[in-house]
Write an enzyme that holds these catalytic residues in place. Structure first.
Site, mmCIF file in Angstrom:
data_model
loop_
_atom_site.group_PDB
_atom_site.id
_atom_site.type_symbol
_atom_site.label_atom_id
_atom_site.label_comp_id
_atom_site.label_asym_id
_atom_site.label_seq_id
_atom_site.Cartn_x
_atom_site.Cartn_y
_atom_site.Cartn_z
ATOM 1 N N TRP A 227 -88.821 -23.375 -2.799
ATOM 2 C CA TRP A 227 -89.327 -22.416 -1.808
ATOM 3 C C TRP A 227 -88.557 -21.099 -1.878
ATOM 4 O O TRP A 227 -87.332 -21.071 -1.943
ATOM 5 C CB TRP A 227 -89.190 -23.006 -0.404
ATOM 6 C CG TRP A 227 -89.765 -22.142 0.676
ATOM 7 C CD1 TRP A 227 -91.084 -22.009 0.996
ATOM 8 C CD2 TRP A 227 -89.052 -21.302 1.589
ATOM 9 N NE1 TRP A 227 -91.230 -21.137 2.057
ATOM 10 C CE2 TRP A 227 -90.003 -20.690 2.441
ATOM 11 C CE3 TRP A 227 -87.697 -21.014 1.774
ATOM 12 C CZ2 TRP A 227 -89.649 -19.810 3.464
ATOM 13 C CZ3 TRP A 227 -87.336 -20.128 2.793
ATOM 14 C CH2 TRP A 227 -88.307 -19.541 3.618
ATOM 15 N N SER B 207 -86.621 -29.189 -5.376
ATOM 16 C CA SER B 207 -86.791 -28.913 -3.953
ATOM 17 C C SER B 207 -88.280 -28.971 -3.590
ATOM 18 O O SER B 207 -88.926 -29.997 -3.782
ATOM 19 C CB SER B 207 -86.154 -27.558 -3.621
ATOM 20 O OG SER B 207 -85.988 -27.391 -2.240
ATOM 21 N N LEU B 208 -88.869 -27.884 -3.084
ATOM 22 C CA LEU B 208 -90.302 -27.890 -2.789
ATOM 23 C C LEU B 208 -91.108 -28.248 -4.030
ATOM 24 O O LEU B 208 -92.127 -28.946 -3.944
ATOM 25 C CB LEU B 208 -90.736 -26.525 -2.250
ATOM 26 C CG LEU B 208 -92.246 -26.315 -2.055
ATOM 27 C CD1 LEU B 208 -92.824 -27.317 -1.066
ATOM 28 C CD2 LEU B 208 -92.542 -24.884 -1.625
ATOM 29 N N PHE C 266 -81.772 -18.810 3.577
ATOM 30 C CA PHE C 266 -82.088 -20.113 2.987
ATOM 31 C C PHE C 266 -81.370 -20.285 1.651
ATOM 32 O O PHE C 266 -80.854 -21.362 1.342
ATOM 33 C CB PHE C 266 -83.603 -20.249 2.808
ATOM 34 C CG PHE C 266 -84.056 -21.624 2.406
ATOM 35 C CD1 PHE C 266 -84.102 -22.642 3.338
ATOM 36 C CD2 PHE C 266 -84.429 -21.904 1.108
ATOM 37 C CE1 PHE C 266 -84.522 -23.918 2.984
ATOM 38 C CE2 PHE C 266 -84.849 -23.173 0.731
ATOM 39 C CZ PHE C 266 -84.894 -24.183 1.683
ATOM 40 N N LEU C 267 -81.300 -19.227 0.858
ATOM 41 C CA LEU C 267 -80.586 -19.296 -0.416
ATOM 42 C C LEU C 267 -79.108 -19.577 -0.187
ATOM 43 O O LEU C 267 -78.489 -20.346 -0.934
ATOM 44 C CB LEU C 267 -80.754 -17.992 -1.199
ATOM 45 C CG LEU C 267 -82.156 -17.650 -1.702
ATOM 46 C CD1 LEU C 267 -82.128 -16.342 -2.485
ATOM 47 C CD2 LEU C 267 -82.716 -18.757 -2.556
ATOM 48 N N LEU D 1 -77.809 -21.281 2.194
ATOM 49 C CA LEU D 1 -77.677 -22.702 2.532
ATOM 50 C C LEU D 1 -77.694 -23.574 1.283
ATOM 51 O O LEU D 1 -77.028 -24.606 1.220
ATOM 52 C CB LEU D 1 -78.822 -23.135 3.453
ATOM 53 C CG LEU D 1 -78.688 -22.908 4.951
ATOM 54 C CD1 LEU D 1 -79.951 -23.371 5.666
ATOM 55 C CD2 LEU D 1 -77.472 -23.654 5.500
ATOM 56 N N GLN D 2 -78.443 -23.162 0.289
ATOM 57 C CA GLN D 2 -78.597 -23.972 -0.914
ATOM 58 C C GLN D 2 -77.289 -24.159 -1.667
ATOM 59 O O GLN D 2 -77.092 -25.167 -2.349
ATOM 60 C CB GLN D 2 -79.634 -23.341 -1.853
ATOM 61 C CG GLN D 2 -81.030 -23.328 -1.272
ATOM 62 C CD GLN D 2 -82.049 -22.852 -2.276
ATOM 63 O OE1 GLN D 2 -81.884 -23.003 -3.470
ATOM 64 N NE2 GLN D 2 -83.135 -22.267 -1.802
ATOM 65 N N ASP E 128 -75.297 -31.660 -1.403
ATOM 66 C CA ASP E 128 -76.509 -30.951 -0.963
ATOM 67 C C ASP E 128 -76.504 -30.807 0.552
ATOM 68 O O ASP E 128 -76.468 -31.797 1.284
ATOM 69 C CB ASP E 128 -77.747 -31.736 -1.419
ATOM 70 C CG ASP E 128 -79.028 -30.927 -1.347
ATOM 71 O OD1 ASP E 128 -79.149 -30.083 -0.437
ATOM 72 O OD2 ASP E 128 -79.917 -31.145 -2.191
ATOM 73 N N HIS F 198 -77.430 -28.150 -3.673
ATOM 74 C CA HIS F 198 -78.892 -28.216 -3.689
ATOM 75 C C HIS F 198 -79.504 -27.684 -4.985
ATOM 76 O O HIS F 198 -80.680 -27.910 -5.241
ATOM 77 C CB HIS F 198 -79.450 -27.432 -2.501
ATOM 78 C CG HIS F 198 -80.925 -27.613 -2.305
ATOM 79 N ND1 HIS F 198 -81.487 -28.830 -1.991
ATOM 80 C CD2 HIS F 198 -81.973 -26.738 -2.390
ATOM 81 C CE1 HIS F 198 -82.806 -28.711 -1.871
ATOM 82 N NE2 HIS F 198 -83.121 -27.450 -2.123
#
Length: 257
Positions: A20, A84-85, A150-151, A153-154, A210, A238
């Protein structure tokens, strides 16, 4: 249908699906390690990278049908690697094609993925629903900033992955409508009930550090897919193909060559 497609390398076909908010060039550095062994094909998902966000957006049934149509054009059945997605899409495709087009796939590699990304009453191995809802609200006013968070967090807790992601946050943001559609898939899709019906060989690769998809999701996939192998990378987060590229390549070679 206008998904951007790139092909390099030689050998049996390995098709790569990104996560994503990203695009296929996230695999560019890692592909160089795979190309001596595989014909690597990657697509930009709709609204991401060089693929436009069409009227069908990223809605689940249409997305799986488009992906199935694309794969049916390949000369030989590919191994589909979804990150991931992308792993959720690969898994959904495999469960879908089992009924419609047997022989479309050789197998799956599910990397940092899950059958259900959102936590539920009977499922703790996911992202809290409130976190995904907050991302959804923030997307409406700040799509690029939400993607950057979000990146971050990865690669939380993964210094090598963080260095590999440097610069990617500055890539052009995906189309906001397709970005919102993709987030909705992470919120709504739950494939747990169908896992036992999957008969393809499946390799599950996951980072023990992760912070988005707990390792328990990988253990669940391994336990509920009959023909599966699990590779847990202790020092990866992640995006294990960024932080531990050689280990990821070697795990794939061991299983598929």
């Amino acid at each position: 249908m206008s998904w951007f497609r790139e092909q390099t390398g030689q050998g049996s076909t390995l098709l790569l699906l990104h996560g994503w908010g990203m695009e296929s060039r996230v695999f560019a550095g890692w592909r160089a390690l795979l190309e001596p062994y595989f014909t690597c094909i990657s697509y930009d998902l709709p609204g991401h990278g060089r693929s436009p966000c069409t009227a069908t957006g990223m809605h689940w049934p249409e997305l799986l049908q488009q992906l199935q149509d694309l794969l049916s054009r390949e000369a030989t059945p590919p191994i589909v690697l979804g990150w991931s997605l992308g792993g959720l899409l690969a898994l959904g495709l495999a469960l879908n094609q089992r009924l419609r087009q047997p022989g479309l796939l050789r197998g799956l590699v599910l990397m940092a993925s899950s059958p259900s990304f959102r936590q539920r009453a009977d499922w703790s191995a996911g992202i809290p629903a409130a976190t995904l809802e907050d991302f959804g609200l923030r997307l409406q006013t700040d799509p690029q900033g939400t993607r950057k968070r979000f990146l971050a967090l990865q690669v939380l807790g993964d210094p090598q992955g963080r260095r590999a992601l440097d610069g990617m946050a500055a890539w052009p943001s995906p189309d906001p409508a397709c970005l919102a559609d993709g987030l909705k898939l992470l919120q709504e899709v739950d494939l747990r009930a169908a896992l036992a019906t999957l008969t393809l060989p499946v390799q599950v690769i996951h980072g023990a550090q992760d912070r988005i998809v707990p390792p328990e999701a990988a253990f669940y996939l391994h336990q509920h897919i009959v023909d599966s192998q699990l590779t847990m990378l202790e020092q990866a987060g992640h995006a294990p193909f960024l932080s531990r590229p050689e280990l990821c390549r070697d795990a794939i070679l061991e299983h598929w060559t």
